[in-house]
Design an enzyme around this catalytic site. Structure first.
Site, PDB file in Angstrom:
ATOM      1  N   GLY A   1       0.793  -1.225   0.000  1.00 35.33           N
ATOM      2  CA  GLY A   1       0.000   0.000   0.000  1.00 35.33           C
ATOM      3  C   GLY A   1       0.824   1.273   0.000  1.00 35.33           C
ATOM      4  O   GLY A   1       0.436   2.279  -0.604  1.00 35.33           O
ATOM      5  N   ASN A   2       2.012   1.254   0.658  1.00 39.24           N
ATOM      6  CA  ASN A   2       2.791   2.482   0.764  1.00 39.24           C
ATOM      7  C   ASN A   2       3.439   2.880  -0.554  1.00 39.24           C
ATOM      8  O   ASN A   2       3.970   3.976  -0.681  1.00 39.24           O
ATOM      9  CB  ASN A   2       3.858   2.347   1.861  1.00 39.24           C
ATOM     10  CG  ASN A   2       4.900   1.292   1.546  1.00 39.24           C
ATOM     11  OD1 ASN A   2       4.631   0.338   0.822  1.00 39.24           O
ATOM     12  ND2 ASN A   2       6.086   1.456   2.091  1.00 39.24           N
TER      13      ASN A   2
ATOM     14  N   LYS B   1     -11.445 -11.149   7.442  1.00 38.38           N
ATOM     15  CA  LYS B   1     -10.584 -10.075   6.942  1.00 38.38           C
ATOM     16  C   LYS B   1     -11.226  -8.714   7.185  1.00 38.38           C
ATOM     17  O   LYS B   1     -12.299  -8.418   6.662  1.00 38.38           O
ATOM     18  CB  LYS B   1     -10.366 -10.274   5.444  1.00 38.38           C
ATOM     19  CG  LYS B   1      -9.360  -9.345   4.830  1.00 38.38           C
ATOM     20  CD  LYS B   1      -7.968  -9.911   4.936  1.00 38.38           C
ATOM     21  CE  LYS B   1      -6.998  -9.143   4.063  1.00 38.38           C
ATOM     22  NZ  LYS B   1      -5.622  -9.647   4.210  1.00 38.38           N
TER      23      LYS B   1
ATOM     24  N   LYS C   1      -4.012 -10.499  -1.117  1.00 35.29           N
ATOM     25  CA  LYS C   1      -3.117 -10.112  -2.210  1.00 35.29           C
ATOM     26  C   LYS C   1      -1.870 -10.986  -2.277  1.00 35.29           C
ATOM     27  O   LYS C   1      -1.378 -11.306  -3.364  1.00 35.29           O
ATOM     28  CB  LYS C   1      -2.703  -8.655  -2.044  1.00 35.29           C
ATOM     29  CG  LYS C   1      -1.590  -8.184  -2.976  1.00 35.29           C
ATOM     30  CD  LYS C   1      -1.160  -6.779  -2.673  1.00 35.29           C
ATOM     31  CE  LYS C   1      -0.381  -6.657  -1.377  1.00 35.29           C
ATOM     32  NZ  LYS C   1       1.011  -7.212  -1.474  1.00 35.29           N
TER      33      LYS C   1
ATOM     34  N   LYS D   1       2.276 -13.379   3.628  1.00 38.25           N
ATOM     35  CA  LYS D   1       3.435 -13.174   2.747  1.00 38.25           C
ATOM     36  C   LYS D   1       4.341 -14.396   2.776  1.00 38.25           C
ATOM     37  O   LYS D   1       4.801 -14.875   1.725  1.00 38.25           O
ATOM     38  CB  LYS D   1       4.201 -11.914   3.161  1.00 38.25           C
ATOM     39  CG  LYS D   1       3.439 -10.615   2.940  1.00 38.25           C
ATOM     40  CD  LYS D   1       4.206  -9.423   3.442  1.00 38.25           C
ATOM     41  CE  LYS D   1       3.500  -8.112   3.097  1.00 38.25           C
ATOM     42  NZ  LYS D   1       2.115  -8.043   3.559  1.00 38.25           N
TER      43      LYS D   1
END
Length: 313
Positions: free
Chosen positions: A11-12, A129, A213, A275
């Site tokens: 997001g960053n 979520k 994601k 991740k």
């Protein structure tokens, strides 16, 4: 020799924590991100991109919520599609301008991607979520009357939670592979993709859910034959005992060590866990190397001098 690489933008890379979310801010951030992607191309990498959409889809949901008296709210799958289009456009225009500045001729295309999930995935029955804005406790009962599941999220307020099934494929797989193999710079499965199932008639049906994601990044990387999965996030390295006095930053992990740390609870499900899980899947399905680092350390990490590098053995 050209190296296929899937870059998963956190997001960053699009909206920083200090931003309020204006289009100007996001275009400024995507411009900076695009300059890094172009340098990867110049160094011989064939790049495909995917990205998060948490802040953006949250803003879209909030907009509909605030305007519900005059505009009909859209379901979550439609909101994810809207965020894919918005972020894809910002990346496309920034990348094309950066390519022009470097006199590089290359097409950039965003693929509005539907992510297929199994209609019997048990995760579809268990909202887990958090999405969208925070709500005060006094608003919760009315929101639950809408059929929303609500939880206290880290003491910051109440948030809606939705199911998060695992991805099993992409409806646009052939287009993704074809365009990538032709040398296009593709942006695909943004925000995890638009979650869909195939119903009893074989027809596609959107879901009130979100797909993680990171799990779709692994699947997308395997689809295009990526040798490297590069996950850009807001930390320089992966750590065990995170936030504790004896925190240990990791330069390298094997899959077996990653599985061990995952089992021991070092990588929470709401943070680093997905991740690491996605990287394990990527490497066990033919990927050569995965890297987790911040966007500022991309080139040092690719040289082995920064970030956390994960390999099969």
């Amino acid at each position: 020799m050209t190296v296929n690489i899937l870059v998963s933008l956190g997001g960053n890379a699009i909206l920083k924590h200090t931003d309020i979310g204006t289009a100007e801010e996001q275009l400024k951030n995507t411009k900076q991100t695009s300059s890094i992607i172009i340098e990867l191309l110049r160094e011989g990498y064939h790049v495909a991109l995917t990205h998060g959409n948490g802040p953006q889809v949250g803003d879209i949901l909030l907009s509909y919520d605030l305007a519900k008296e005059i505009l009909p709210p859209m379901p979550l799958d439609v909101c994810v599609a809207q965020s894919q289009g918005m972020i894809g456009y910002m990346l496309q225009i920034s990348l094309k301008n950066s390519l022009k500045d470097k006199d590089i001729e290359k097409s950039v295309v965003t693929i509005l991607t539907q992510t297929l999930v199994h209609k019997d995935d048990p995760r579809l029955k268990i909202p887990s979520k958090p999405i969208g804005p925070y709500y005060a406790a006094k608003e919760v009962s009315k929101l639950r009357e809408r059929g929303w599941s609500m939880v206290d999220d880290s003491g910051k307020g109440y948030r809606r939670i939705v199911p998060s099934p695992l991805p099993i494929g992409f409806i646009e797989e052939s287009s993704i592979k074809s365009l990538f193999e032709k040398g296009e710079l593709i942006i695909a499965s943004g925000g995890g993709g638009i979650p869909v199932i195939k119903n009893e008639n074989g027809h596609l049906q959107g879901l009130e859910a979100v797909v993680d994601k990171d799990h779709t990044s692994s699947l997308l990387g395997s689809l295009i034959g990526a040798e490297i999965l590069l996950i850009l996030t807001d930390v320089d390295k992966v750590s065990i005992n995170y936030g504790k006095p004896y925190q240990q930053d990791l330069d390298h992990m094997t899959v077996s060590l990653a599985k061990k740390y995952l089992k021991e609870g070092h990588f929470p499900s709401g943070n680093m866990g997905p991740k690491i899980e996605s990287i394990i899947n990527f490497l066990e399905n033919g990927g050569k190397k995965a890297i987790i680092t911040s966007i500022e350390n991309v080139f040092d990490a690719l040289k082995g001098n920064a970030g956390t590098i994960i390999t099969l053995i």
